[in-house]
Enzyme design. Structure first.
Site, PDB file in Angstrom:
ATOM      1  CE  LYS A 215       0.579  23.585  28.381  1.00 32.98           C
ATOM      2  NZ  LYS A 215       1.761  22.777  28.106  1.00 32.98           N
ATOM      3  CD  GLU A 221     -10.948  12.748  29.170  1.00 29.21           C
ATOM      4  OE1 GLU A 221     -10.730  13.884  28.651  1.00 29.21           O
ATOM      5  OE2 GLU A 221     -10.473  11.698  28.723  1.00 29.21           O
ATOM      6  N   GLY A 277       2.339  19.275  30.571  1.00 24.61           N
ATOM      7  CA  GLY A 277       1.348  18.751  31.526  1.00 24.61           C
ATOM      8  C   GLY A 277       1.977  17.844  32.575  1.00 24.61           C
ATOM      9  NE  ARG A 278       5.536  13.780  29.125  1.00 22.42           N
ATOM     10  CZ  ARG A 278       5.054  14.292  27.988  1.00 22.42           C
ATOM     11  NH1 ARG A 278       3.801  14.712  27.933  1.00 22.42           N
ATOM     12  NH2 ARG A 278       5.802  14.378  26.920  1.00 22.42           N
ATOM     13  CD  GLU A 363       1.300  12.139  28.187  1.00 20.56           C
ATOM     14  OE1 GLU A 363       0.232  12.203  27.570  1.00 20.56           O
ATOM     15  OE2 GLU A 363       1.452  12.635  29.319  1.00 20.56           O
ATOM     16  CG  HIS A 394       2.872 -10.933  50.458  1.00 19.19           C
ATOM     17  ND1 HIS A 394       3.051 -12.035  51.271  1.00 19.19           N
ATOM     18  CD2 HIS A 394       3.584  -9.922  51.011  1.00 19.19           C
ATOM     19  CE1 HIS A 394       3.815 -11.685  52.298  1.00 19.19           C
ATOM     20  NE2 HIS A 394       4.150 -10.410  52.156  1.00 19.19           N
ATOM     21  CE  LYS A 514      -6.385  14.386  24.349  1.00 24.04           C
ATOM     22  NZ  LYS A 514      -5.721  15.684  24.469  1.00 24.04           N
TER      23      LYS A 514
HETATM   24  C1  G6Q Z   1       0.765  15.691  29.772  1.00 18.93           C
HETATM   25  C2  G6Q Z   1      -0.281  15.553  28.783  1.00 18.93           C
HETATM   26  C3  G6Q Z   1      -1.658  15.280  29.323  1.00 18.93           C
HETATM   27  C4  G6Q Z   1      -2.396  16.506  29.846  1.00 18.93           C
HETATM   28  C5  G6Q Z   1      -3.870  16.162  29.983  1.00 18.93           C
HETATM   29  C6  G6Q Z   1      -4.681  17.302  30.557  1.00 18.93           C
HETATM   30  O1  G6Q Z   1       1.928  15.944  29.547  1.00 18.93           O
HETATM   31  O2  G6Q Z   1      -0.239  16.641  27.938  1.00 18.93           O
HETATM   32  O3  G6Q Z   1      -1.670  14.299  30.319  1.00 18.93           O
HETATM   33  O4  G6Q Z   1      -1.862  16.916  31.054  1.00 18.93           O
HETATM   34  O5  G6Q Z   1      -4.376  15.791  28.728  1.00 18.93           O
HETATM   35  O6  G6Q Z   1      -4.591  18.437  29.758  1.00 18.93           O
HETATM   36  P1  G6Q Z   1      -5.162  19.792  30.241  1.00 18.93           P
HETATM   37  O7  G6Q Z   1      -4.403  20.240  31.446  1.00 18.93           O
HETATM   38  O8  G6Q Z   1      -5.012  20.743  29.096  1.00 18.93           O
HETATM   39  O9  G6Q Z   1      -6.616  19.580  30.608  1.00 18.93           O
END
Ligand code: G6Q
Length: 550
Positions: A215, A221, A277-278, A363, A394, A514
């Site tokens: 996003k 990462e 994001g989620r 989250e 199990h 972070k």
């Molecule tokens: C979700 C969070 C988080 C996000 C990641 C990736 O609700 O905000 O999990 O999706 O940190 O972020 P980017 O899509 O910006 O790389």
């Protein structure tokens, strides 16, 4: 500053009459056994069941009576849930700490709908991007889109993390049955180089397309993995920079950073800041899903989401699946002091579903202050966890049956299997029904003794029962049903967040680590002895690493 916070229009949670009534009611219920509730009420299973949008929810194995439901529904009303649902669907900026609308529901809104954010209708751009994605996917899937050396794309690697990874991975696994088996899909998320190295170990760069899904397009990462992928790709394709255009596409809200990375914005699929994001797997973040299952199946998935959206928006609360599910979670979390919820899909394709729900639920509702910034005086988001059945039986089910903790369980199963093999499916379903029955009813001392168990062994073999669970059934795992199921949980999370009066749509809790990581990475790599101000433990750990690397 105070003016920036939407004033609360409802009473603080613990002051609501329904909350206080629930506290008193809990004392009446605490000693009542599900055995009694079932024995004394022939209509229980029928009464505590709901069916809509292709999902059947049996919630009769919960520690509830009609009074519980009445009070929980009153709690929803006193929490202003109706008003907040309307606020979310109409694009109000309900994510108050980030001042954003929360409109994942717009991602699956039909073309004819109109939803305004800051005076602009967001539905047309949603469909423009979906059409662009479909056109791209058709070109790749048909082989028309060629890689730099003229070969068709056979491998797709999604690079993303968190919300830009968990949804795509889960959906790919869940819908693998519908996927193009001639193509290989991999997902790279971790900063650990092993993730990338293993993902591409057997792939040919000529035939590999990378989707950089982020996003913000600034996530450590993802950007690190994307640069590594770029080097790997170019090294395998003779170093010609123009190859990037054929082997990299981006999914982002940040055109500037995408261009900086060297990806033409023609190869960028856009989404918007009102998609969390989620909550983004229905947006362009789902590009890998669409490549795997095709645009039609992707559209079917969106229609499943939309069905549940409409159900949530319009159905009276007593018949509203996500509302009931959410309120039951509040019931156990706040009154029974349950710490967790187990998600137990009896469907191998849903093996990543619990992991996906972990982010969605934790989250969203792992928050300790209310919307107006006060520390909560009650428990909020429980820990979600789980594994597919029957495997879990199990291992950790022992603790659910006979441990000292109360763990409400959601069992998820399908009446028909996608892979009929002999008696497998009846055995699978027999197990899921047996588990919820055993959890609810248990096995008494008398029953254990009647089996001829020696006295000394009896206590070990007694099952107290009275362990609550929901059973969610659908006919078959289809793209549409997957969408419906995910939206069920999205809106259950929303319901919980409204009752708890928290912001379910921000995630400040991921920030501190972070920031500290950036500082420590510099110290690990610095040629000179770092002088950073850390506790002695962190200092020692940094020193240890540096001793091995400098
Ligand atoms: C979700 C969070 C988080 C996000 C990641 C990736 O609700 O905000 O999990 O999706 O940190 O972020 P980017 O899509 O910006 O790389």
């Amino acid at each position: 500053m105070a003016t920036e916070v939407t004033p609360l229009t409802v009473k603080p949670l613990t002051e609501r009459p329904s909350w206080q009534a629930l506290e008193a009611h809990y004392k009446e219920i605490a000693g009542v056994h599900l055995r009694e509730l079932f024995a004394n009420d022939a209509g229980r299973a029928e009464r505590y069941a709901l069916e809509d949008c292709g999902l059947f929810l049996d919630y009769s194995k919960n520690r509830i009576t009609d009074k519980t439901i009445k009070l929980l529904l009153q709690l929803a009303a006193e929490s202003g849930l109706r008003d907040r649902i309307d606020a979310m669907f109409s694009g109000e900026k309900i994510n108050i700490t980030e001042k954003r609308a929360v409109l994942h529901t717009a991602l699956r809104a039909p073309k004819a709908t109109s939803i305004l954010v800051d005076g602009e209708d967001v539905v047309p751009p949603v469909h423009e991007v979906l059409d662009k994605m479909a056109a791209f996917c058709n070109r790749v899937r048909s082989g028309e889109w060629k890689g730099h050396t003229g070969k068709r794309i056979r491998n797709v690697v999604n690079i993303g993390i968190g919300g830009s990874d968990l949804g795509p991975v889960m959906a790919y696994e869940a819908l693998r049955y519908y996927s193009d088996r001639a193509m290989t899909f991999r997902f790279v998320s971790n900063i650990d180089g092993t993730d990338f190295a293993e993902a591409v170990i057997d792939l040919n760069p000529d035939e590999t397309l990378f989707i950089v899904a982020s996003k913000t397009f600034t996530t450590l990462e993802t950007m690190t993995n994307a640069h590594t992928a770029r080097e790997w790709s170019l090294a395998g394709l003779g170093g010609d920079e123009s190859a990037v255009a054929k082997h990299f596409v981006a999914v982002s809200t940040n055109a500037k950073e995408v261009t900086k990375f060297g990806i033409d914005t023609a190869n960028m699929f856009e989404f918007w800041d009102w998609v969390g994001g989620r909550y983004s797997m229905d947006s362009a973040i789902g590009l890998s899903t669409m490549l795997a299952i095709g645009p039609e199946n992707f559209a079917a998935m969106l229609s499943g989401f939309h069905k549940m959206d409409e159900h949530f928006r319009t159905t009276p609360f007593e018949k509203n699946l996500p509302v009931i599910l959410g309120l039951l979670t509040v019931w156990y979390t706040d009154f029974f002091d349950a710490q967790t919820v187990a998600i137990l899909p009896y469907e191998q394709y849903l093996k990543r579903f619990p992991a996906y729900l972990q982010q969605l639920t934790m989250e969203s509702n792992g928050k300790h202050v209310t919307l107006d910034g006060n520390h909560v005086t009650y428990a909020t988001g429980p820990i979600y966890w789980g594994e597919p059945g029957t495997n879990g039986q199990h291992s950790f089910y022992q603790l659910i049956h006979q441990g000292t903790r109360l763990i409400p369980c959601d069992f998820i199963a399908f009446e028909k299997t996608l892979n009929p093999l002999g008696r497998h499916h009846a055995m699978l379903i027999g197990n899921v029904f047996a588990q919820s029955e055993a959890l609810a009813l248990g096995k008494t001392e008398v029953e254990v003794k009647a089996e001829g168990t020696p006295d000394w062994l009896v206590p070990h073999r007694v099952f107290e029962g009275n362990r609550p669970s929901n059973t969610i059934l659908a006919e078959r795992l289809t793209p549409e049903v997957l969408g419906t199921l995910i939206a069920l949980y999205e809106h259950s999370v929303f319901t919980q967040g409204i009752v708890w009066q928290i912001d379910s749509f921000d995630q400040w809790g991921v920030e501190l680590g972070k920031v500290l990581a950036q500082r420590i990475i510099a110290e690990l790599e610095s040629p000179t002895e770092p002088t950073g101000n850390h506790d002695s433990s962190t200092k020692n750990l940094i020193r240890r690493y540096r001793n091995d690397h400098h």
